[in-house]
Design an enzyme around this catalytic site. Structure first.
Site, PDB file in Angstrom:
ATOM      1  N   HIS A 117      -7.795  -7.627 -52.892  1.00  0.00           N
ATOM      2  CA  HIS A 117      -6.776  -8.661 -53.074  1.00  0.00           C
ATOM      3  C   HIS A 117      -5.410  -8.020 -53.224  1.00  0.00           C
ATOM      4  O   HIS A 117      -5.252  -7.001 -53.893  1.00  0.00           O
ATOM      5  CB  HIS A 117      -7.072  -9.543 -54.289  1.00  0.00           C
ATOM      6  CG  HIS A 117      -7.308  -8.799 -55.568  1.00  0.00           C
ATOM      7  ND1 HIS A 117      -8.504  -8.205 -55.856  1.00  0.00           N
ATOM      8  CD2 HIS A 117      -6.497  -8.548 -56.617  1.00  0.00           C
ATOM      9  CE1 HIS A 117      -8.432  -7.624 -57.036  1.00  0.00           C
ATOM     10  NE2 HIS A 117      -7.218  -7.799 -57.523  1.00  0.00           N
ATOM     11  N   ASN A 167      -4.245  -3.078 -56.735  1.00  0.00           N
ATOM     12  CA  ASN A 167      -4.874  -2.212 -57.734  1.00  0.00           C
ATOM     13  C   ASN A 167      -6.201  -1.734 -57.166  1.00  0.00           C
ATOM     14  O   ASN A 167      -6.990  -2.544 -56.662  1.00  0.00           O
ATOM     15  CB  ASN A 167      -5.106  -2.975 -59.035  1.00  0.00           C
ATOM     16  CG  ASN A 167      -3.806  -3.340 -59.728  1.00  0.00           C
ATOM     17  OD1 ASN A 167      -2.834  -2.593 -59.648  1.00  0.00           O
ATOM     18  ND2 ASN A 167      -3.787  -4.479 -60.389  1.00  0.00           N
ATOM     19  N   ASP A 212      -2.539 -16.710 -59.248  1.00  0.00           N
ATOM     20  CA  ASP A 212      -3.261 -15.951 -60.264  1.00  0.00           C
ATOM     21  C   ASP A 212      -3.399 -16.811 -61.517  1.00  0.00           C
ATOM     22  O   ASP A 212      -2.454 -17.478 -61.935  1.00  0.00           O
ATOM     23  CB  ASP A 212      -2.519 -14.644 -60.576  1.00  0.00           C
ATOM     24  CG  ASP A 212      -3.394 -13.656 -61.312  1.00  0.00           C
ATOM     25  OD1 ASP A 212      -3.746 -12.615 -60.715  1.00  0.00           O
ATOM     26  OD2 ASP A 212      -3.733 -13.920 -62.496  1.00  0.00           O
ATOM     27  N   ILE A 213      -4.576 -16.766 -62.127  1.00  0.00           N
ATOM     28  CA  ILE A 213      -4.856 -17.609 -63.294  1.00  0.00           C
ATOM     29  C   ILE A 213      -4.078 -17.124 -64.521  1.00  0.00           C
ATOM     30  O   ILE A 213      -3.890 -17.891 -65.471  1.00  0.00           O
ATOM     31  CB  ILE A 213      -6.384 -17.633 -63.553  1.00  0.00           C
ATOM     32  CG1 ILE A 213      -6.808 -18.871 -64.310  1.00  0.00           C
ATOM     33  CG2 ILE A 213      -6.852 -16.358 -64.241  1.00  0.00           C
ATOM     34  CD1 ILE A 213      -8.313 -19.103 -64.304  1.00  0.00           C
ATOM     35  N   GLY A 257      -6.576  -0.535 -63.091  1.00  0.00           N
ATOM     36  CA  GLY A 257      -6.501  -1.926 -63.528  1.00  0.00           C
ATOM     37  C   GLY A 257      -7.234  -2.914 -62.647  1.00  0.00           C
ATOM     38  O   GLY A 257      -7.139  -4.120 -62.862  1.00  0.00           O
ATOM     39  N   GLN A 258      -7.976  -2.429 -61.640  1.00  0.00           N
ATOM     40  CA  GLN A 258      -8.724  -3.379 -60.810  1.00  0.00           C
ATOM     41  C   GLN A 258      -9.886  -3.945 -61.622  1.00  0.00           C
ATOM     42  O   GLN A 258     -10.677  -3.177 -62.194  1.00  0.00           O
ATOM     43  CB  GLN A 258      -9.251  -2.718 -59.534  1.00  0.00           C
ATOM     44  CG  GLN A 258      -9.864  -3.734 -58.571  1.00  0.00           C
ATOM     45  CD  GLN A 258     -10.333  -3.129 -57.247  1.00  0.00           C
ATOM     46  OE1 GLN A 258     -10.238  -1.920 -57.031  1.00  0.00           O
ATOM     47  NE2 GLN A 258     -10.846  -3.975 -56.384  1.00  0.00           N
ATOM     48  N   HIS A 285      -1.787  -8.576 -54.834  1.00  0.00           N
ATOM     49  CA  HIS A 285      -0.950  -9.349 -55.753  1.00  0.00           C
ATOM     50  C   HIS A 285       0.431  -9.462 -55.112  1.00  0.00           C
ATOM     51  O   HIS A 285       1.012  -8.441 -54.708  1.00  0.00           O
ATOM     52  CB  HIS A 285      -0.765  -8.618 -57.084  1.00  0.00           C
ATOM     53  CG  HIS A 285      -1.997  -8.429 -57.908  1.00  0.00           C
ATOM     54  ND1 HIS A 285      -2.281  -9.207 -59.005  1.00  0.00           N
ATOM     55  CD2 HIS A 285      -3.012  -7.533 -57.808  1.00  0.00           C
ATOM     56  CE1 HIS A 285      -3.416  -8.790 -59.556  1.00  0.00           C
ATOM     57  NE2 HIS A 285      -3.881  -7.765 -58.846  1.00  0.00           N
TER      58      HIS A 285
HETATM   59  P1  AMP Z   1      -7.035  -6.961 -60.564  1.00  0.00           P
HETATM   60  O1  AMP Z   1      -6.931  -6.713 -62.045  1.00  0.00           O
HETATM   61  O2  AMP Z   1      -6.023  -6.214 -59.733  1.00  0.00           O
HETATM   62  O3  AMP Z   1      -8.460  -6.759 -60.074  1.00  0.00           O
HETATM   63  O4  AMP Z   1      -6.645  -8.477 -60.339  1.00  0.00           O
HETATM   64  C1  AMP Z   1      -7.521  -9.534 -60.598  1.00  0.00           C
HETATM   65  C2  AMP Z   1      -6.658 -10.726 -60.870  1.00  0.00           C
HETATM   66  O5  AMP Z   1      -7.450 -11.873 -60.729  1.00  0.00           O
HETATM   67  C3  AMP Z   1      -6.046 -10.756 -62.267  1.00  0.00           C
HETATM   68  O6  AMP Z   1      -4.626 -10.765 -62.169  1.00  0.00           O
HETATM   69  C4  AMP Z   1      -6.596 -12.054 -62.866  1.00  0.00           C
HETATM   70  O7  AMP Z   1      -5.655 -12.737 -63.668  1.00  0.00           O
HETATM   71  C5  AMP Z   1      -6.956 -12.844 -61.619  1.00  0.00           C
HETATM   72  N1  AMP Z   1      -8.008 -13.832 -61.799  1.00  0.00           N
HETATM   73  C6  AMP Z   1      -9.159 -13.695 -62.495  1.00  0.00           C
HETATM   74  N2  AMP Z   1      -9.893 -14.820 -62.402  1.00  0.00           N
HETATM   75  C7  AMP Z   1      -9.174 -15.684 -61.632  1.00  0.00           C
HETATM   76  C8  AMP Z   1      -9.394 -17.017 -61.164  1.00  0.00           C
HETATM   77  N3  AMP Z   1     -10.512 -17.717 -61.464  1.00  0.00           N
HETATM   78  N4  AMP Z   1      -8.441 -17.604 -60.420  1.00  0.00           N
HETATM   79  C9  AMP Z   1      -7.304 -16.934 -60.105  1.00  0.00           C
HETATM   80  N5  AMP Z   1      -7.048 -15.669 -60.496  1.00  0.00           N
HETATM   81  C10 AMP Z   1      -7.964 -15.059 -61.261  1.00  0.00           C
END
Ligand code: AMP
Ligand code: ZN
Length: 119
Positions: free
Chosen positions: A105, A92, A35-36, A98-99, A107
């Protein structure tokens, strides 16, 4: 068509190699990358390569791929050495939960204390 890449989807772009990611595991059907914006020492996302907006729609359309995502989440925990200390797999689902990325995906969070219930 269900499962087809979506042009405006960030995670489809990661699958296609159009957006960089730190990939930690890959199978024919799944990709796992860091995760970024990590919320724990281990914070890895496991996604199906096929596009489905959330975990439930993935499971309804391609149950074996949903199982692949869960198996890979477990393997990430082994690789990251959080299997014994404990880890959490979170999907999520919906903006209200929070999605923010509407490509299914998991986590995988671990490496620190994890309160229950989560916020
Ligand atoms: P969600 O909020 O459950 O939809 O999770 C989306 C996740 O994607 C968040 O935890 C972000 O930090 C992560 N995210 C967004 N952009 C990137 C990216 N380019 N590379 C890796 N993770 C990312
Ligand atoms: Zn997608």
């Amino acid at each position: 068509m269900a499962g087809e890449p979506q042009a405006d989807c960030l995670f489809c772009k990661i699958v296609a190699g159009e957006v960089p990611a730190t990939v930690v595991r890959e199978t024919g059907t799944t990709l796992a990358f860091r995760d970024i914006n990590p919320q724990a020492p281990t914070h890895v996302l496991v996604i199906p390569k096929a596009h489905y907006p959330d975990a439930a729609s993935l499971a309804a359309a391609e149950p074996s791929v949903a199982a692949d995502v869960l198996r890979e989440a477990g393997q990430v925990a082994v690789d990251e050495k959080v299997e014994e200390s404990g880890y959490r797999i979170i999907f999520n689902t919906g903006a209200g939960a929070g999605q923010t990325v509407f490509h299914a995906h998991a986590h995988v969070l671990g490496g620190r204390g994890l309160n229950w219930p989560p916020g």
